[in-house]
Design a protein around this motif. Structure first.
Motif, short mmCIF file in Angstrom:
data_model
loop_
_atom_site.label_atom_id
_atom_site.label_comp_id
_atom_site.label_asym_id
_atom_site.label_seq_id
_atom_site.Cartn_x
_atom_site.Cartn_y
_atom_site.Cartn_z
N TRP A 1 0.85 -1.19 0.00
CA TRP A 1 0.00 0.00 0.00
C TRP A 1 0.88 1.23 0.00
O TRP A 1 1.79 1.34 0.82
CB TRP A 1 -0.93 -0.01 1.21
CG TRP A 1 -1.85 1.17 1.26
CD1 TRP A 1 -1.80 2.22 2.11
CD2 TRP A 1 -2.96 1.42 0.38
NE1 TRP A 1 -2.80 3.10 1.84
CE2 TRP A 1 -3.53 2.64 0.77
CE3 TRP A 1 -3.51 0.74 -0.71
CZ2 TRP A 1 -4.63 3.19 0.12
CZ3 TRP A 1 -4.61 1.29 -1.35
CH2 TRP A 1 -5.16 2.49 -0.93
N GLU A 2 0.64 2.12 -0.94
CA GLU A 2 1.40 3.35 -1.07
C GLU A 2 2.90 3.08 -1.14
O GLU A 2 3.71 3.76 -0.51
CB GLU A 2 1.04 4.33 0.04
CG GLU A 2 -0.41 4.75 -0.01
CD GLU A 2 -0.84 5.68 1.11
OE1 GLU A 2 -0.16 5.73 2.17
OE2 GLU A 2 -1.87 6.35 0.93
N GLY A 3 3.26 2.03 -1.90
CA GLY A 3 4.66 1.72 -2.16
C GLY A 3 5.38 0.98 -1.05
O GLY A 3 6.57 0.72 -1.16
N LYS A 4 4.69 0.61 0.02
CA LYS A 4 5.33 -0.08 1.14
C LYS A 4 4.64 -1.40 1.39
O LYS A 4 3.42 -1.53 1.22
CB LYS A 4 5.26 0.77 2.41
CG LYS A 4 6.04 2.07 2.33
CD LYS A 4 5.93 2.83 3.61
CE LYS A 4 6.67 4.16 3.47
NZ LYS A 4 6.46 5.01 4.62
N ILE A 5 5.42 -2.38 1.84
CA ILE A 5 4.86 -3.65 2.26
C ILE A 5 4.38 -3.48 3.70
O ILE A 5 5.13 -3.02 4.56
CB ILE A 5 5.90 -4.80 2.18
CG1 ILE A 5 6.44 -4.92 0.75
CG2 ILE A 5 5.31 -6.11 2.68
CD1 ILE A 5 5.43 -5.33 -0.28
N ARG A 6 3.14 -3.88 3.94
CA ARG A 6 2.55 -3.73 5.28
C ARG A 6 2.04 -5.08 5.77
O ARG A 6 1.73 -5.95 4.98
CB ARG A 6 1.41 -2.72 5.25
CG ARG A 6 1.90 -1.36 4.78
CD ARG A 6 0.78 -0.37 4.73
NE ARG A 6 1.23 0.85 4.10
CZ ARG A 6 1.34 2.01 4.70
NH1 ARG A 6 1.04 2.12 5.98
NH2 ARG A 6 1.75 3.08 4.05
N GLN A 7 1.97 -5.20 7.07
CA GLN A 7 1.46 -6.42 7.69
C GLN A 7 0.50 -6.00 8.80
O GLN A 7 0.86 -5.19 9.65
CB GLN A 7 2.61 -7.25 8.23
CG GLN A 7 2.18 -8.58 8.78
CD GLN A 7 3.36 -9.48 9.09
OE1 GLN A 7 4.50 -9.18 8.77
NE2 GLN A 7 3.08 -10.60 9.71
#
Length: 107
Positions: free
Chosen positions: A44-50
């Motif tokens: 999301w928005e260029g970042k990997i999120r968890q």
């Protein structure tokens, strides 16, 4: 799609899932919503999120899908909520009849 049973998948933060599930059942847009905890990994928005989220498994009919999607979208905290509809190609006839009968009933 009228009368066709569909299963809608939607994830939401824990604090919002029960509220959204209650809303769509009370409005007659779903016969039933199962809620289960899941772990999500996404970009999301260029970042990997968890995140930990709740997965709602929503049983409804195809003719209510547009109203269901709009209702979830208006109540959901995410900018882009996951709302995915899958056709049901078979199942227990009595259960499928119950879904058809239950949608449209309002509290």
């Amino acid at each position: 799609m009228e009368g066709e049973i569909v299963v809608v998948l939607c994830t939401a933060p824990t604090r919002d899932a029960e509220r959204i599930a209650d809303l769509v059942v009370r409005k007659g847009l779903a016969a039933c919503v199962n809620i289960m905890g899941v772990g999500s990994i996404y970009r999301w928005e260029g970042k990997i999120r968890q995140e930990r989220e709740e997965l709602m498994v929503i049983k409804t009919t195809g003719d209510l899908l547009e109203d269901l999607t709009e209702t979830i979208g208006g109540a959901h905290p995410y900018d882009v909520p996951e709302i995915i509809a899958l056709p049901v190609v078979g199942g227990h006839a009595d259960y499928l009849a119950w879904v058809r009968k239950s949608v449209g009933q309002r509290d």
